[in-house]
Motif scaffolding. Sequence first.
Motif, PDB file in Angstrom:
ATOM      1  N   ALA A  55       0.724  -1.561   0.157  1.00 36.91           N
ATOM      2  CA  ALA A  55       0.176  -0.219   0.240  1.00 36.91           C
ATOM      3  C   ALA A  55       0.695   1.204  -0.179  1.00 36.91           C
ATOM      4  O   ALA A  55       0.293   2.247  -0.860  1.00 36.91           O
ATOM      5  CB  ALA A  55      -1.014   0.079   1.138  1.00 36.91           C
ATOM      6  N   LEU A  56       1.917   1.285   0.777  1.00 39.54           N
ATOM      7  CA  LEU A  56       2.879   2.379   0.826  1.00 39.54           C
ATOM      8  C   LEU A  56       3.226   2.455  -0.060  1.00 39.54           C
ATOM      9  O   LEU A  56       4.061   3.744  -0.793  1.00 39.54           O
ATOM     10  CB  LEU A  56       3.127   2.179   2.153  1.00 39.54           C
ATOM     11  N   LYS A  64       3.216   1.106  -3.447  1.00 41.83           N
ATOM     12  CA  LYS A  64       2.160   1.220  -4.969  1.00 41.83           C
ATOM     13  C   LYS A  64       1.475   2.409  -5.185  1.00 41.83           C
ATOM     14  O   LYS A  64       1.367   3.341  -5.830  1.00 41.83           O
ATOM     15  CB  LYS A  64       1.234  -0.070  -4.912  1.00 41.83           C
ATOM     16  N   GLY A  65       0.410   2.505  -3.869  1.00 40.31           N
ATOM     17  CA  GLY A  65      -0.773   3.238  -3.458  1.00 40.31           C
ATOM     18  C   GLY A  65      -0.182   4.643  -3.246  1.00 40.31           C
ATOM     19  O   GLY A  65      -0.643   5.214  -4.364  1.00 40.31           O
ATOM     20  N   ARG A  66       1.022   5.011  -2.712  1.00 40.99           N
ATOM     21  CA  ARG A  66       1.035   6.425  -2.376  1.00 40.99           C
ATOM     22  C   ARG A  66       1.642   6.778  -4.256  1.00 40.99           C
ATOM     23  O   ARG A  66       1.436   7.639  -4.715  1.00 40.99           O
ATOM     24  CB  ARG A  66       1.692   6.563  -1.540  1.00 40.99           C
ATOM     25  N   GLY A  67       2.497   5.427  -4.273  1.00 42.09           N
ATOM     26  CA  GLY A  67       3.240   5.938  -6.281  1.00 42.09           C
ATOM     27  C   GLY A  67       2.064   5.654  -6.898  1.00 42.09           C
ATOM     28  O   GLY A  67       2.225   6.963  -8.396  1.00 42.09           O
TER      29      GLY A  67
END
Lengths: 258, 258
Positions: A237-238, A240-243
């Motif tokens: 999440a940290l 990929k999601g933020r990316g």
Amino acid sequence: MSEPVPPCVILNEPQLAENIGAVARVMANFGLYDLRLVRPRDGWPQERAWASASGADWPLNEANVFDRIEDALADLKVVYATTARPRETMLPILTPREAAAELNRASHEGQTIGLLFGGERAGLETLDIALCHAIVTIPIDPKFRSLNLAQAVAVNAYEWRQTVLDRPPAIFREAPEPAVQEQMIGLFEHLESELETAGFFHPPEKKPAMVRNLRVALGRARFSDQEARTFRGVITALSKGRGRVLAKLAEKKRERGE
Amino acid sequence: MSEPVPPCVILNEPQLAENIGAVARVMANFGLYDLRLVRPRDGWPQERAWASASGADWPLNEANVFDRIEDALADLKVVYATTARPRETMLPILTPREAAAELNRASHEGQTIGLLFGGERAGLETLDIALCHAIVTIPIDPKFRSLNLAQAVAVNAYEWRQTVLDRPPAIFREAPEPAVQEQMIGLFEHLESELETAGFFHPPEKKPAMVRNLRVALGRARFSDQEARTFRGVITALSKGRGRVLAKLAEKKRERGE
């Protein structure tokens, strides 16, 4: 083996009905029930005792009242006097824990047992103490000796119950069953590869030490299976999601021709 | 060797000023003095607290009041939650005696220690407990669980004092000295805010349980100061770093007119 019969609690000349109720409450908390009152100052029964017992009514309902301390102790085989200030007596002095162990043994042998407490102001007279087989001294800080009556009962009742429970020793659950190492290693490698991508390991020659420190710190948590899976989700999440969020912003800027 | 610094006592949302006073009194009985109040129901100070402390004024005079439990725990390194009804958490469950032994050891190592107690009615929320490192369960009779707040403090304070008097602890260090809670709370909040941004918490109604599970699992690692800082770097690297990398890639693509 059945549980031993707990000690009765004898209050000698208690003053405040609220304290008698608080004693009943804490007796019930730790499985005691036989309450004996010697010359309660304001007579008996007293409504305020029930009010302060928070529902622990049975020691109050069944409480026996005596004029003489001798009568209150008459049927007991082992009685200990609880006092913060042991007088000049030749009685053994026990900690609450030692007392509980002795009482537990006596009760297992079928002996009737009791704990005697003095009133709020006067405490116990030497003559009262002389009727007992030992003195129990709670390890009070000498700088502040004024122990509430119900607290004195609480400490002894707690020690009684802990002692009874200890025979099979207390259950100590330290943590959930840990994940197999394979799973932890998967987690470590996932984290490290994402950190590598993010440029976290610099200068590069420090990477081995940094990896080791991360693994030691995380390994100490002894993640369960489920927790290890959760933390892989966290890493994903940290990273990929933020990316994705930032990439989308960049894309929008581009669309707007910025 | 000097006596270890005793645990502070944190009361979360205490209701009755009389109980706060009774807590101060029993703290003084057993040599404790650092009292912290989180959102006392009737405000602070309250005359009735002093009235019921029977002269144990100093824990009340010096009591600190907090709006958030996080702030009350911020400077502590080891905090145990006292509750009769341990919820579904993955924390170790200790008896008051085991807890006192652990706290004694930690204090001898110079760590700041504390015991957290819930309010009279509500007790402790699972999220409050998740900020602690273990649960202390007093061996109450399941037939009558309603333990007075000051009695709960009494049992733990008594065990603390008995333990201190019994023995200087065998010091064996399993892990580095842990970070103060403030730092761990900062780490948790940083992680949760990045996960929020990344859309990790779904469905939203599960967020509290997810947050709790993450905190308990990570808390178990007992990160040192240095480790806590490192993991904040990890979170930043994963969330921002990866974003930067992707943004840069997008920028390059744009430059190349793709």
